[in-house]
Write a protein that holds these residues in place. Structure first.
Motif, PDB file in Angstrom:
ATOM      1  N   SER A  60      -8.783   7.872  -7.950  1.00 42.57           N
ATOM      2  CA  SER A  60      -9.649   8.007  -6.785  1.00 42.57           C
ATOM      3  C   SER A  60      -9.074   7.117  -5.694  1.00 42.57           C
ATOM      4  CB  SER A  60     -11.073   7.576  -7.148  1.00 42.57           C
ATOM      5  OG  SER A  60     -11.912   7.669  -6.032  1.00 42.57           O
ATOM      6  N   LYS A  61      -8.718   7.714  -4.572  1.00 44.73           N
ATOM      7  CA  LYS A  61      -8.085   6.989  -3.468  1.00 44.73           C
ATOM      8  C   LYS A  61      -8.887   7.208  -2.191  1.00 44.73           C
ATOM      9  CE  LYS A  61      -4.062   5.653  -4.070  1.00 44.73           C
ATOM     10  NZ  LYS A  61      -3.627   4.297  -4.363  1.00 44.73           N
ATOM     11  N   THR A  62      -8.757   6.231  -1.287  1.00 48.31           N
ATOM     12  CA  THR A  62      -9.369   6.345   0.028  1.00 48.31           C
ATOM     13  C   THR A  62      -8.262   6.344   1.070  1.00 48.31           C
ATOM     14  OG1 THR A  62     -11.333   5.186  -0.737  1.00 48.31           O
ATOM     15  CG2 THR A  62     -11.016   5.328   1.643  1.00 48.31           C
ATOM     16  N   PHE A  63      -8.240   7.374   1.895  1.00 50.37           N
ATOM     17  CA  PHE A  63      -7.248   7.507   2.962  1.00 50.37           C
ATOM     18  C   PHE A  63      -7.849   6.959   4.251  1.00 50.37           C
ATOM     19  CE2 PHE A  63      -5.406  10.040   6.466  1.00 50.37           C
ATOM     20  CZ  PHE A  63      -4.076   9.644   6.327  1.00 50.37           C
ATOM     21  N   ASN A  64      -7.182   5.953   4.837  1.00 50.50           N
ATOM     22  CA  ASN A  64      -7.719   5.372   6.067  1.00 50.50           C
ATOM     23  C   ASN A  64      -6.868   5.672   7.295  1.00 50.50           C
ATOM     24  OD1 ASN A  64      -5.573   3.562   6.070  1.00 50.50           O
ATOM     25  ND2 ASN A  64      -6.759   1.910   5.165  1.00 50.50           N
ATOM     26  N   GLY A  65      -5.826   6.480   7.119  1.00 50.63           N
ATOM     27  CA  GLY A  65      -5.007   6.881   8.250  1.00 50.63           C
ATOM     28  C   GLY A  65      -3.700   6.123   8.380  1.00 50.63           C
ATOM     29  N   SER A  66      -3.605   4.963   7.739  1.00 52.73           N
ATOM     30  CA  SER A  66      -2.374   4.190   7.858  1.00 52.73           C
ATOM     31  C   SER A  66      -1.383   4.495   6.728  1.00 52.73           C
ATOM     32  CB  SER A  66      -2.679   2.692   7.873  1.00 52.73           C
ATOM     33  OG  SER A  66      -3.239   2.286   6.635  1.00 52.73           O
ATOM     34  N   GLU A  67      -1.861   5.094   5.648  1.00 54.58           N
ATOM     35  CA  GLU A  67      -0.994   5.431   4.525  1.00 54.58           C
ATOM     36  C   GLU A  67      -0.242   6.735   4.798  1.00 54.58           C
ATOM     37  OE1 GLU A  67      -4.862   3.722   3.026  1.00 54.58           O
ATOM     38  OE2 GLU A  67      -4.335   5.469   4.188  1.00 54.58           O
ATOM     39  N   ASN A  68       0.772   6.964   3.996  1.00 48.87           N
ATOM     40  CA  ASN A  68       1.503   8.227   4.047  1.00 48.87           C
ATOM     41  C   ASN A  68       0.706   9.237   3.222  1.00 48.87           C
ATOM     42  OD1 ASN A  68       3.252  10.392   3.286  1.00 48.87           O
ATOM     43  ND2 ASN A  68       5.004   9.131   3.863  1.00 48.87           N
ATOM     44  N   LEU A  69       0.046  10.172   3.889  1.00 50.68           N
ATOM     45  CA  LEU A  69      -0.829  11.122   3.195  1.00 50.68           C
ATOM     46  C   LEU A  69      -0.053  11.981   2.208  1.00 50.68           C
ATOM     47  CD1 LEU A  69      -3.615  12.294   2.734  1.00 50.68           C
ATOM     48  CD2 LEU A  69      -3.240  13.812   4.693  1.00 50.68           C
ATOM     49  N   PHE A  70       1.149  12.407   2.558  1.00 47.80           N
ATOM     50  CA  PHE A  70       1.960  13.221   1.653  1.00 47.80           C
ATOM     51  C   PHE A  70       2.243  12.467   0.359  1.00 47.80           C
ATOM     52  CE2 PHE A  70       6.107  14.775   0.108  1.00 47.80           C
ATOM     53  CZ  PHE A  70       5.745  16.078  -0.182  1.00 47.80           C
ATOM     54  N   GLU A  71       2.602  11.201   0.464  1.00 46.53           N
ATOM     55  CA  GLU A  71       2.868  10.391  -0.737  1.00 46.53           C
ATOM     56  C   GLU A  71       1.597  10.193  -1.558  1.00 46.53           C
ATOM     57  OE1 GLU A  71       5.791   9.448  -2.033  1.00 46.53           O
ATOM     58  OE2 GLU A  71       6.683  10.605  -0.405  1.00 46.53           O
TER      59      GLU A  71
END
Length: 87
Positions: A60-71
């Protein structure tokens, strides 16, 4: 996967119902961090309903916009398919 909202428990029930229909019992979740936390609460409801229905949330991950979404997508996909769980 979801773009609809009701009460959080009903969203969790709907998502786990879809998962059961496809015989998906090991899942990975990505929730977008938003200013009102709506997607994080939705993710938490899905996690709770998954546990109630005998499903495994492998990651379970949270995407905050600074990470590489593809990775992040690759990591979630690989972890969901393997027997190794990350949190």
């Amino acid at each position: 996967m979801t773009r609809f909202l009701g009460t959080f428990d009903k969203v969790g029930l709907a998502v786990t119902g879809i998962m059961k229909s496809f015989s998906w019992y090991r899942i990975g979740i990505i929730a977008q961090e938003h200013t009102d936390k709506i997607w994080v609460y939705t993710r938490d409801a899905v996690v709770a309903m998954a546990a109630t229905n005998g499903m495994t949330v492998a990651i379970s991950k949270t995407f905050n916009g600074s990470e590489n979404l593809f990775e992040m997508l690759k990591q979630v996909a690989m972890t969901s398919k393997s027997k190794v769980s990350l949190f």
